[in-house]
Design a protein around this motif. Structure first.
Motif, PDB file in Angstrom:
ATOM      1  N   ALA A   1      -0.046  11.521   5.043  1.00  0.00           N
ATOM      2  CA  ALA A   1       0.061  10.286   5.821  1.00  0.00           C
ATOM      3  C   ALA A   1      -1.326   9.762   6.191  1.00  0.00           C
ATOM      4  O   ALA A   1      -1.564   8.545   6.173  1.00  0.00           O
ATOM      5  N   SER A   2      -2.247  10.664   6.495  1.00  0.00           N
ATOM      6  CA  SER A   2      -3.617  10.235   6.811  1.00  0.00           C
ATOM      7  C   SER A   2      -4.304   9.646   5.586  1.00  0.00           C
ATOM      8  O   SER A   2      -5.064   8.681   5.681  1.00  0.00           O
ATOM      9  N   PHE A   3      -4.023  10.211   4.406  1.00  0.00           N
ATOM     10  CA  PHE A   3      -4.587   9.689   3.165  1.00  0.00           C
ATOM     11  C   PHE A   3      -4.040   8.285   2.871  1.00  0.00           C
ATOM     12  O   PHE A   3      -4.787   7.365   2.500  1.00  0.00           O
ATOM     13  N   THR A   4      -2.730   8.116   3.046  1.00  0.00           N
ATOM     14  CA  THR A   4      -2.115   6.814   2.805  1.00  0.00           C
ATOM     15  C   THR A   4      -2.693   5.754   3.741  1.00  0.00           C
ATOM     16  O   THR A   4      -2.981   4.622   3.334  1.00  0.00           O
ATOM     17  N   THR A   5      -2.883   6.126   4.998  1.00  0.00           N
ATOM     18  CA  THR A   5      -3.462   5.199   5.971  1.00  0.00           C
ATOM     19  C   THR A   5      -4.881   4.814   5.580  1.00  0.00           C
ATOM     20  O   THR A   5      -5.270   3.641   5.656  1.00  0.00           O
ATOM     21  N   ALA A   6      -5.667   5.790   5.158  1.00  0.00           N
ATOM     22  CA  ALA A   6      -7.056   5.509   4.767  1.00  0.00           C
ATOM     23  C   ALA A   6      -7.112   4.597   3.551  1.00  0.00           C
ATOM     24  O   ALA A   6      -7.952   3.692   3.478  1.00  0.00           O
ATOM     25  N   PHE A   7      -6.211   4.804   2.584  1.00  0.00           N
ATOM     26  CA  PHE A   7      -6.175   3.948   1.396  1.00  0.00           C
ATOM     27  C   PHE A   7      -5.872   2.498   1.757  1.00  0.00           C
ATOM     28  O   PHE A   7      -6.380   1.567   1.127  1.00  0.00           O
ATOM     29  N   LEU A   8      -5.037   2.304   2.771  1.00  0.00           N
ATOM     30  CA  LEU A   8      -4.689   0.947   3.172  1.00  0.00           C
ATOM     31  C   LEU A   8      -5.731   0.351   4.107  1.00  0.00           C
ATOM     32  O   LEU A   8      -6.100  -0.826   3.986  1.00  0.00           O
TER      33      LEU A   8
ATOM     34  N   GLY B   1       0.809  -1.217   0.000  1.00  0.00           N
ATOM     35  CA  GLY B   1       0.000   0.000   0.000  1.00  0.00           C
ATOM     36  C   GLY B   1       0.835   1.256   0.000  1.00  0.00           C
ATOM     37  O   GLY B   1       0.565   2.213  -0.742  1.00  0.00           O
ATOM     38  N   VAL B   2       1.910   1.279   0.808  1.00  0.00           N
ATOM     39  CA  VAL B   2       2.767   2.467   0.893  1.00  0.00           C
ATOM     40  C   VAL B   2       3.601   2.638  -0.369  1.00  0.00           C
ATOM     41  O   VAL B   2       3.738   3.746  -0.899  1.00  0.00           O
ATOM     42  N   VAL B   3       4.167   1.535  -0.869  1.00  0.00           N
ATOM     43  CA  VAL B   3       4.979   1.618  -2.094  1.00  0.00           C
ATOM     44  C   VAL B   3       4.125   2.106  -3.261  1.00  0.00           C
ATOM     45  O   VAL B   3       4.548   2.961  -4.053  1.00  0.00           O
ATOM     46  N   GLY B   4       2.907   1.571  -3.356  1.00  0.00           N
ATOM     47  CA  GLY B   4       2.025   2.025  -4.427  1.00  0.00           C
ATOM     48  C   GLY B   4       1.709   3.502  -4.334  1.00  0.00           C
ATOM     49  O   GLY B   4       1.657   4.212  -5.349  1.00  0.00           O
ATOM     50  N   SER B   5       1.526   3.996  -3.113  1.00  0.00           N
ATOM     51  CA  SER B   5       1.199   5.415  -2.946  1.00  0.00           C
ATOM     52  C   SER B   5       2.390   6.322  -3.216  1.00  0.00           C
ATOM     53  O   SER B   5       2.218   7.513  -3.492  1.00  0.00           O
ATOM     54  N   LEU B   6       3.603   5.777  -3.142  1.00  0.00           N
ATOM     55  CA  LEU B   6       4.784   6.588  -3.461  1.00  0.00           C
ATOM     56  C   LEU B   6       4.775   7.028  -4.927  1.00  0.00           C
ATOM     57  O   LEU B   6       5.319   8.090  -5.266  1.00  0.00           O
TER      58      LEU B   6
END
Length: 553
Positions: free
Chosen positions: A438-445, A228-233
């Motif tokens: 960071a909040s957006f990345t967390t919500a996506f995951l 999830g984090v790598v994809g959001s990068l």
């Protein structure tokens, strides 16, 4: 047995999963280039009333400079520059006098610009604003283009993806985004442009949620955070790339073509993307799921599931057969799913309106818009790397609440900091931007992990709708500065804090397997223990079959 148990045997994160991430990277980088494109194509360059036909009709001003001619026709603002939306009703020739002390106390009558505007094109060649005069009384239309685009993004591909598959939905999204993205660059009126941007947003919505779901559904529980984090990068890379492209391409039409063109490569790479085996099993397509799982095993250099037990193993996966159509109504039919729907909807509205409320406000940062946008995009990279470690250390729920509350605190600090401390204000603003990402990345995951496979895409379609509703409202919130300068910041701060507190009510999903069916959410079992047992069963079954085959040989 569960699908995660099969992935454990085939390697939950190997070359096969990495290849899917890479193949989806191009489209992921295109998303921010369109979502934040309005920062550049709708930028408002310095402008003044066009009084060229009124400067010297009678030939009385032949011996004065152009600046003096303008002084006779245009009122000056407090900073000494010409006012953008007003001109004198009659020429004020007495302003040409060197002794203009008496003129400062007078206030000659003014009228709105009568013959259009003259724009300063030193920074940008053309924008929507300069082409269709979206200034003064029509200023709100420049913000409306962003809202119209996100209204299109609201109508997501959730149902299409759950009905026809992730890969089919992705191709349809690519084609729509390309067709309407290029068409927008050739619009000859504002109304046509607005309609085409709406349709472009509709196409891009499918890329946004389908690419995330497809990535997550191919990895096991332990590696979901990493993927999830790598994809959001890739989003952050595309965001930084947008600032560079906008700086190089200063004509809004060519910029639209430039940011849409990479989707052509995404269409080519689509042929090598694998359909979600998890979705195939949830819809009873066992044989197709087999082929993709065999491909996964081969790429990851793992032994294939035994041919004799493979069909039986896959058929026993506890997913509901698609003998009925799952729709958005299934999000409200059962109590726990209904509660999740309500909480995630509010959360996504808050996360999106906060993130875009900050991202779309790049004019008051003290730098030019290109550098401001680049800095705002660059801070997302360390924010995502840090949130990766925190997600695995303290869990999704605490990260979601913490990042939103800290974002609200940063906005509140800047409300009270005096304008003179611009260095400190800039630092706090950058920190707030990183926390909002960071909040957006967390919500996506976090969100895909909350809903079962059979309605996951519908759930993400709904949360995407709520997210884009928040995004559509963000430009309108910024217009509240006409009422009170601090009002937009106060509103965004309150929304961030409100959403952060509600996130505490969501369940934690750290190291919890993905639910497959609605009953997994309504009547959850002890996931960690059952996973271990199921994995043992899978490996034992494979071993027995292999021994039998060897005996026959």
């Amino acid at each position: 047995m569960k699908f995660d148990s099969i992935l454990e045997e085939l390697d939950g994160l190997g070359p096969f999963q990495i290849s899917i991430i890479v193949l989806l990277s191009t489209s992921r980088m295109v998303l921010p280039c369109h979502f934040l494109l309005n920062n550049f194509i709708a930028a408002t360059p310095p402008h003044r009333c066009n009084v060229s036909t009124l400067l010297d009709d009678a030939g009385l001003l032949r011996n004065v400079t152009q600046e003096q001619k303008l002084a006779a026709r245009l009122p000056a603002g407090e900073d000494g520059s010409w006012k953008s939306c007003e001109m004198f009703a009659e020429p004020q020739f007495h302003f040409l006098s060197n002794d203009s002390s008496g003129s400062h106390g007078s206030h000659p009558p003014t009228v709105p610009c009568q013959s259009g505007w003259i724009y300063d094109n030193s920074t940008v060649t053309s924008t929507l604003v300069s082409e269709w005069d979206l200034v003064c009384g029509r200023r709100s239309l420049s913000k409306a283009t962003s809202s119209i685009f996100f209204f299109g993004v609201m109508f997501a591909f959730g149902y299409i993806s759950d009905k026809f598959g992730r890969k089919t939905s992705l191709l349809a999204s690519y084609v729509m985004a390309i067709v309407f993205g290029f068409s927008s660059a050739f619009a000859d009126s504002f109304s046509m442009f607005a309609a085409l941007r709406f349709l472009t947003g509709f196409g891009l919505s499918g890329i946004s949620i389908t690419s995330i779901v497809l990535s997550i559904e191919w990895v096991n529980t332990r590696h979901r955070t990493f993927i999830g984090v790598v994809g959001s990068l890739f989003w952050s890379v595309g965001n930084m790339l947008l600032a560079c492209l906008a700086w190089l391409v200063t004509d809004w039409r060519m910029l639209m073509v430039t940011v849409t063109a990479p989707l052509g490569f995404a269409v080519v790479s689509w042929w090598w993307i694998s359909e979600s085996a998890r979705w195939l099993l949830a819809n009873g397509k066992v044989e197709r799921a087999q082929s993709y799982l065999d491909k996964c095993a081969q790429a990851n250099k793992r032994p294939k599931l035994s041919s004799k037990v493979k069909l039986q193993m896959l058929s026993d996966v506890e997913t509901e057969k698609q003998n009925k159509n799952y729709s958005y109504l299934h999000l409200v039919k059962t109590p726990k799913i209904r509660r999740l729907m309500l909480l995630t909807g509010i959360l996504w509205f808050g996360v999106a309106s906060t993130y875009y409320g900050i991202s779309l406000n790049i004019s008051g940062f003290g730098f030019n818009i290109y550098l401001t946008h680049f800095i705002y995009a660059a801070i997302e990279v360390p924010a995502k790397i840090l949130i990766y470690f925190f997600l695995n250390m303290i869990g999704r729920r605490k990260c979601q609440t913490g990042t939103l509350l800290l974002t609200g605190i940063c906005i509140a600090i800047n409300i009270f900091l005096p304008k003179g401390l611009w260095h400190l204000r800039t630092l706090v603003a950058i920190l707030g931007k990183g926390l909002s990402e960071a909040s957006f990345t967390t919500a996506f995951l976090h969100t895909p992990e909350l809903f079962p496979t059979v309605i996951r895409q519908n759930a993400l379609g709904y949360t995407s709708f709520m997210s884009r509703l928040g995004v559509s409202v963000a430009p309108l919130i910024l217009l509240l500065e006409d009422v009170w300068t601090l009002l937009p910041q106060i509103v965004i701060c309150c929304v961030a804090v409100w959403a952060g507190l509600l996130a505490l009510l969501l369940p934690e999903t750290l190291n919890v397997r993905l639910p497959e069916v609605i009953d997994d959410v309504e009547h959850p079992r002890k996931n960690h223990i059952s996973d271990a047992v199921e994995l043992t069963d899978v490996m034992l079954a494979s071993k027995i079959t292999t021994d039998v085959q060897q005996q026959r040989v």
